[in-house]
Design a protein around this motif. Structure first.
Motif, mmCIF file in Angstrom:
data_model
loop_
_atom_site.group_PDB
_atom_site.id
_atom_site.type_symbol
_atom_site.label_atom_id
_atom_site.label_comp_id
_atom_site.label_asym_id
_atom_site.label_seq_id
_atom_site.Cartn_x
_atom_site.Cartn_y
_atom_site.Cartn_z
ATOM 1 N N LEU A 238 -10.458 -22.532 17.309
ATOM 2 C CA LEU A 238 -10.751 -23.852 16.769
ATOM 3 C C LEU A 238 -11.166 -23.690 15.314
ATOM 4 O O LEU A 238 -12.081 -22.925 15.007
ATOM 5 C CB LEU A 238 -11.925 -24.506 17.514
ATOM 6 N N GLY A 239 -10.497 -24.395 14.420
ATOM 7 C CA GLY A 239 -10.923 -24.448 13.031
ATOM 8 C C GLY A 239 -11.890 -25.613 12.891
ATOM 9 O O GLY A 239 -11.580 -26.734 13.291
ATOM 10 N N CYS A 240 -13.066 -25.353 12.370
ATOM 11 C CA CYS A 240 -14.106 -26.372 12.283
ATOM 12 C C CYS A 240 -14.707 -26.418 10.887
ATOM 13 O O CYS A 240 -14.553 -25.487 10.094
ATOM 14 C CB CYS A 240 -15.235 -26.083 13.274
ATOM 15 N N VAL A 241 -15.406 -27.502 10.625
ATOM 16 C CA VAL A 241 -16.230 -27.632 9.421
ATOM 17 C C VAL A 241 -17.629 -27.979 9.904
ATOM 18 O O VAL A 241 -17.804 -28.884 10.732
ATOM 19 C CB VAL A 241 -15.694 -28.729 8.480
ATOM 20 N N HIS A 242 -18.619 -27.224 9.426
ATOM 21 C CA HIS A 242 -20.013 -27.477 9.779
ATOM 22 C C HIS A 242 -20.828 -27.569 8.500
ATOM 23 O O HIS A 242 -20.980 -26.578 7.793
ATOM 24 C CB HIS A 242 -20.556 -26.358 10.678
ATOM 25 N N ARG A 243 -21.273 -28.759 8.183
ATOM 26 C CA ARG A 243 -22.061 -29.002 6.970
ATOM 27 C C ARG A 243 -21.362 -28.468 5.717
ATOM 28 O O ARG A 243 -21.954 -27.787 4.891
ATOM 29 C CB ARG A 243 -23.450 -28.413 7.090
ATOM 30 N N GLY A 244 -20.056 -28.715 5.620
ATOM 31 C CA GLY A 244 -19.284 -28.320 4.450
ATOM 32 C C GLY A 244 -18.761 -26.897 4.472
ATOM 33 O O GLY A 244 -18.014 -26.498 3.591
ATOM 34 N N THR A 245 -19.123 -26.109 5.465
ATOM 35 C CA THR A 245 -18.656 -24.726 5.581
ATOM 36 C C THR A 245 -17.545 -24.647 6.606
ATOM 37 O O THR A 245 -17.708 -25.096 7.740
ATOM 38 C CB THR A 245 -19.810 -23.785 6.007
ATOM 39 N N ARG A 246 -16.417 -24.073 6.200
ATOM 40 C CA ARG A 246 -15.297 -23.884 7.126
ATOM 41 C C ARG A 246 -15.579 -22.661 7.987
ATOM 42 O O ARG A 246 -16.007 -21.627 7.485
ATOM 43 C CB ARG A 246 -14.001 -23.713 6.356
ATOM 44 N N LEU A 247 -15.306 -22.789 9.286
ATOM 45 C CA LEU A 247 -15.486 -21.673 10.205
ATOM 46 C C LEU A 247 -14.459 -21.762 11.302
ATOM 47 O O LEU A 247 -13.817 -22.798 11.487
ATOM 48 C CB LEU A 247 -16.907 -21.673 10.785
ATOM 49 N N GLU A 248 -14.286 -20.662 11.993
ATOM 50 C CA GLU A 248 -13.381 -20.632 13.141
ATOM 51 C C GLU A 248 -14.122 -20.049 14.328
ATOM 52 O O GLU A 248 -14.897 -19.104 14.183
ATOM 53 C CB GLU A 248 -12.138 -19.799 12.835
ATOM 54 N N LEU A 249 -13.894 -20.638 15.490
ATOM 55 C CA LEU A 249 -14.460 -20.175 16.744
ATOM 56 C C LEU A 249 -13.317 -19.784 17.660
ATOM 57 O O LEU A 249 -12.351 -20.529 17.796
ATOM 58 C CB LEU A 249 -15.279 -21.284 17.405
ATOM 59 N N ALA A 250 -13.406 -18.622 18.271
ATOM 60 C CA ALA A 250 -12.383 -18.168 19.209
ATOM 61 C C ALA A 250 -13.037 -17.987 20.576
ATOM 62 O O ALA A 250 -14.058 -17.303 20.694
ATOM 63 C CB ALA A 250 -11.766 -16.856 18.740
ATOM 64 N N MET A 251 -12.460 -18.628 21.584
ATOM 65 C CA MET A 251 -13.038 -18.578 22.920
ATOM 66 C C MET A 251 -11.942 -18.732 23.966
ATOM 67 O O MET A 251 -10.814 -19.091 23.634
ATOM 68 C CB MET A 251 -14.095 -19.670 23.078
ATOM 69 N N SER A 252 -12.292 -18.459 25.212
ATOM 70 C CA SER A 252 -11.327 -18.596 26.301
ATOM 71 C C SER A 252 -11.008 -20.076 26.519
ATOM 72 O O SER A 252 -11.709 -20.969 26.037
ATOM 73 C CB SER A 252 -11.901 -17.995 27.586
ATOM 74 N N GLU A 253 -9.963 -20.330 27.276
ATOM 75 C CA GLU A 253 -9.556 -21.713 27.530
ATOM 76 C C GLU A 253 -10.637 -22.483 28.289
ATOM 77 O O GLU A 253 -10.907 -23.650 27.991
ATOM 78 C CB GLU A 253 -8.237 -21.753 28.303
ATOM 79 N N ASP A 254 -11.283 -21.832 29.259
ATOM 80 C CA ASP A 254 -12.358 -22.495 30.004
ATOM 81 C C ASP A 254 -13.535 -22.833 29.086
ATOM 82 O O ASP A 254 -14.090 -23.929 29.159
ATOM 83 C CB ASP A 254 -12.844 -21.612 31.155
ATOM 84 N N ALA A 255 -13.904 -21.882 28.231
ATOM 85 C CA ALA A 255 -15.002 -22.126 27.292
ATOM 86 C C ALA A 255 -14.623 -23.223 26.303
ATOM 87 O O ALA A 255 -15.458 -24.056 25.932
ATOM 88 C CB ALA A 255 -15.369 -20.845 26.557
ATOM 89 N N LEU A 256 -13.359 -23.251 25.894
ATOM 90 C CA LEU A 256 -12.881 -24.275 24.968
ATOM 91 C C LEU A 256 -12.980 -25.663 25.597
ATOM 92 O O LEU A 256 -13.442 -26.616 24.962
ATOM 93 C CB LEU A 256 -11.436 -23.983 24.567
ATOM 94 N N THR A 257 -12.592 -25.775 26.850
ATOM 95 C CA THR A 257 -12.690 -27.050 27.555
ATOM 96 C C THR A 257 -14.146 -27.515 27.614
ATOM 97 O O THR A 257 -14.451 -28.678 27.342
ATOM 98 C CB THR A 257 -12.112 -26.929 28.978
ATOM 99 N N GLY A 258 -15.042 -26.600 27.945
ATOM 100 C CA GLY A 258 -16.463 -26.937 28.001
ATOM 101 C C GLY A 258 -17.020 -27.316 26.639
ATOM 102 O O GLY A 258 -17.805 -28.266 26.510
ATOM 103 N N PHE A 259 -16.608 -26.587 25.605
ATOM 104 C CA PHE A 259 -17.079 -26.859 24.242
ATOM 105 C C PHE A 259 -16.639 -28.245 23.784
ATOM 106 O O PHE A 259 -17.440 -29.017 23.248
ATOM 107 C CB PHE A 259 -16.555 -25.778 23.290
#
Length: 148
Positions: free
Chosen positions: A111-132
């Motif tokens: 997942l490519g995200c922006v948090h308070r102006g900072t770009r970040l990426e989170l990598a997780m399993s499909e189950d964790a992604l669904t929960g997130f």
């Protein structure tokens, strides 16, 4: 000869204590529940980077309206990053490409995200992604949620 055995025994004991502390720390992080394996790449460039550099393996823990992210290979008792639900904006969703496939767990989704102006990426399993994503969308009434 006895000195060499004593030194070798001390080194082995230190390695075992270090491994035990890693395991104990992970147990303490997971004790309160709501944890998932999650690799993080902080302050990423705007263009797609599939080099696999910058990824750090960690454990994330839900804590109310925040996610606390801990490095796996660390002795620090406090999280390395804390992400507030109201400040997370999901921009992209993709599968690992190129050398990222080697740097991340085999079933990871990014997942490519922006948090308070900072770009970040989170990598997780499909189950964790669904929960997130469900956690993001379950924000209390009145809070904005930005899920692409």
């Amino acid at each position: 000869m006895i000195l060499a055995l004593l030194v070798c025994g001390s080194v082995v004991l230190l390695v075992l204590v270090g491994l035990f502390v890693f395991g104990l720390r992970r147990r303490l992080i997971q004790r309160s529940g709501g944890t998932f394996d999650c690799s993080l790449r902080w302050d990423t460039p705007e263009e797609l980077d599939t080099s696999g550099k910058g990824w750090v393996y960690g454990v994330a823990r839900y804590s109310g309206d925040r996610i606390a992210w801990f490095r796996v290979f660390s002795y620090a008792p406090k999280p390395r990053r804390v992400l507030e639900r109201s400040a997370i904006e999901v921009v992209t969703r993709r599968s690992p490409q190129g050398e990222e496939e080697l740097a991340l767990l085999s079933d990871a989704h990014i997942l490519g995200c922006v948090h308070r102006g900072t770009r970040l990426e989170l990598a997780m399993s499909e189950d964790a992604l669904t929960g997130f994503l469900a956690w993001l969308e379950a924000a209390p009434p009145g809070q904005r949620v930005n899920v692409a």
